[in-house]
Design a protein around this motif. Structure first.
Motif, mmCIF file in Angstrom:
data_model
loop_
_atom_site.group_PDB
_atom_site.id
_atom_site.type_symbol
_atom_site.label_atom_id
_atom_site.label_comp_id
_atom_site.label_asym_id
_atom_site.label_seq_id
_atom_site.Cartn_x
_atom_site.Cartn_y
_atom_site.Cartn_z
ATOM 1 N N LEU A 33 33.876 21.160 67.436
ATOM 2 C CA LEU A 33 32.829 22.797 68.257
ATOM 3 C C LEU A 33 32.873 22.918 69.514
ATOM 4 C CD1 LEU A 33 31.409 24.077 64.815
ATOM 5 C CD2 LEU A 33 33.365 24.035 64.967
ATOM 6 N N VAL A 34 32.120 21.357 69.471
ATOM 7 C CA VAL A 34 32.047 21.416 71.546
ATOM 8 C C VAL A 34 33.136 22.085 71.701
ATOM 9 C CG1 VAL A 34 30.754 20.485 72.741
ATOM 10 C CG2 VAL A 34 29.197 20.499 70.992
ATOM 11 N N GLY A 35 33.825 20.846 71.143
ATOM 12 C CA GLY A 35 35.108 19.865 72.336
ATOM 13 C C GLY A 35 35.808 21.870 72.271
ATOM 14 N N ASN A 36 36.421 22.514 71.338
ATOM 15 C CA ASN A 36 36.493 23.909 71.267
ATOM 16 C C ASN A 36 36.087 24.707 71.751
ATOM 17 O OD1 ASN A 36 38.474 22.980 69.817
ATOM 18 N ND2 ASN A 36 38.056 24.270 67.808
ATOM 19 N N LEU A 37 34.974 25.162 72.413
ATOM 20 C CA LEU A 37 34.365 25.719 73.352
ATOM 21 C C LEU A 37 34.187 25.161 74.824
ATOM 22 C CD1 LEU A 37 30.728 26.014 71.469
ATOM 23 C CD2 LEU A 37 31.959 28.236 72.325
ATOM 24 N N ARG A 38 34.684 24.231 75.400
ATOM 25 C CA ARG A 38 34.527 23.860 76.479
ATOM 26 C C ARG A 38 35.874 24.091 77.313
ATOM 27 N NH1 ARG A 38 31.313 17.880 75.533
ATOM 28 N NH2 ARG A 38 29.520 19.525 76.162
ATOM 29 N N ASP A 39 36.716 23.710 75.676
ATOM 30 C CA ASP A 39 38.349 24.584 76.007
ATOM 31 C C ASP A 39 38.347 26.115 76.336
ATOM 32 O OD1 ASP A 39 39.044 21.715 75.474
ATOM 33 O OD2 ASP A 39 39.912 21.899 74.082
ATOM 34 N N LEU A 40 37.867 26.520 75.568
ATOM 35 C CA LEU A 40 37.525 27.605 75.598
ATOM 36 C C LEU A 40 36.964 28.388 77.142
ATOM 37 C CD1 LEU A 40 37.821 30.747 74.293
ATOM 38 C CD2 LEU A 40 35.686 30.645 74.010
ATOM 39 N N LYS A 41 36.444 27.729 77.431
ATOM 40 C CA LYS A 41 35.569 28.099 79.334
ATOM 41 C C LYS A 41 36.931 27.084 79.945
ATOM 42 C CE LYS A 41 32.021 26.736 81.515
ATOM 43 N NZ LYS A 41 30.042 26.183 82.047
ATOM 44 N N THR A 42 37.359 26.435 79.243
ATOM 45 C CA THR A 42 38.153 25.966 80.822
ATOM 46 C C THR A 42 39.361 26.841 81.011
ATOM 47 O OG1 THR A 42 37.497 24.029 81.001
ATOM 48 C CG2 THR A 42 39.373 24.011 81.514
ATOM 49 N N GLY A 44 40.484 29.920 79.582
ATOM 50 C CA GLY A 44 39.870 31.304 78.634
ATOM 51 C C GLY A 44 40.293 31.340 78.064
ATOM 52 N N PRO A 45 39.604 32.801 77.585
ATOM 53 C CA PRO A 45 40.384 33.545 76.124
ATOM 54 C C PRO A 45 41.584 33.262 75.973
ATOM 55 C CG PRO A 45 38.705 34.398 77.073
ATOM 56 C CD PRO A 45 39.311 33.919 78.499
ATOM 57 N N GLU A 46 42.876 33.894 76.772
ATOM 58 C CA GLU A 46 44.065 34.482 76.649
ATOM 59 C C GLU A 46 44.357 32.903 76.847
ATOM 60 O OE1 GLU A 46 42.186 35.307 79.183
ATOM 61 O OE2 GLU A 46 42.344 37.473 78.213
ATOM 62 N N ALA A 47 44.480 32.227 76.944
ATOM 63 C CA ALA A 47 45.744 30.954 76.931
ATOM 64 C C ALA A 47 44.347 30.139 75.475
ATOM 65 C CB ALA A 47 44.856 30.081 78.186
ATOM 66 N N TYR A 48 43.390 29.515 74.917
ATOM 67 C CA TYR A 48 42.543 29.353 74.563
ATOM 68 C C TYR A 48 43.410 30.322 72.421
ATOM 69 C CZ TYR A 48 39.265 27.380 71.152
ATOM 70 O OH TYR A 48 38.925 26.932 69.505
ATOM 71 N N MET A 49 43.594 30.809 73.058
ATOM 72 C CA MET A 49 43.903 31.793 71.732
ATOM 73 C C MET A 49 45.728 31.494 71.065
ATOM 74 S SD MET A 49 41.058 32.450 69.622
ATOM 75 C CE MET A 49 42.406 33.700 68.605
ATOM 76 N N GLU A 50 45.972 31.295 72.605
ATOM 77 C CA GLU A 50 47.859 31.193 72.004
ATOM 78 C C GLU A 50 47.795 29.801 71.550
ATOM 79 O OE1 GLU A 50 50.060 31.686 75.672
ATOM 80 O OE2 GLU A 50 49.507 33.938 76.082
#
Length: 83
Positions: A33-42, A44-50
């Motif tokens: 979960l922490v890794g996913n949130l860090r990825d989301l921050k790095t 951005g929401p659009e690229a993360y959701m893709e």
């Protein structure tokens, strides 16, 4: 404490509560979960959701895959690196 939309935006990120939950998910589901949130921050929401859209669909049949399973419930494909 700062309240915001995502945990990674908080000045206490990652807090003790999130670290506990992250540890359980890493041990049981091989997902951080922490890794996913860090990825989301790095990313951005659009690229993360893709990325997550691709990751959460079976490569064999395209069905949605549950984080709690390592086998596609539609076609039976075993998914490496899960659980």
């Amino acid at each position: 404490m700062t309240r915001s939309g995502f945990c990674h935006e908080c000045d206490q990120f990652p807090c003790a509560r999130l670290k506990q939950l992250d540890k359980r998910y890493r041990n049981k589901y091989h997902s951080s979960l922490v890794g996913n949130l860090r990825d989301l921050k790095t990313m951005g929401p659009e690229a993360y959701m893709e990325r997550e859209d691709i990751r959460c669909h079976c490569a064999g049949c395209g069905a949605v895959i549950c984080i709690h399973s390592n086998v596609c419930q539609q076609c039976g494909l075993v998914l490496p690196g899960r659980i």
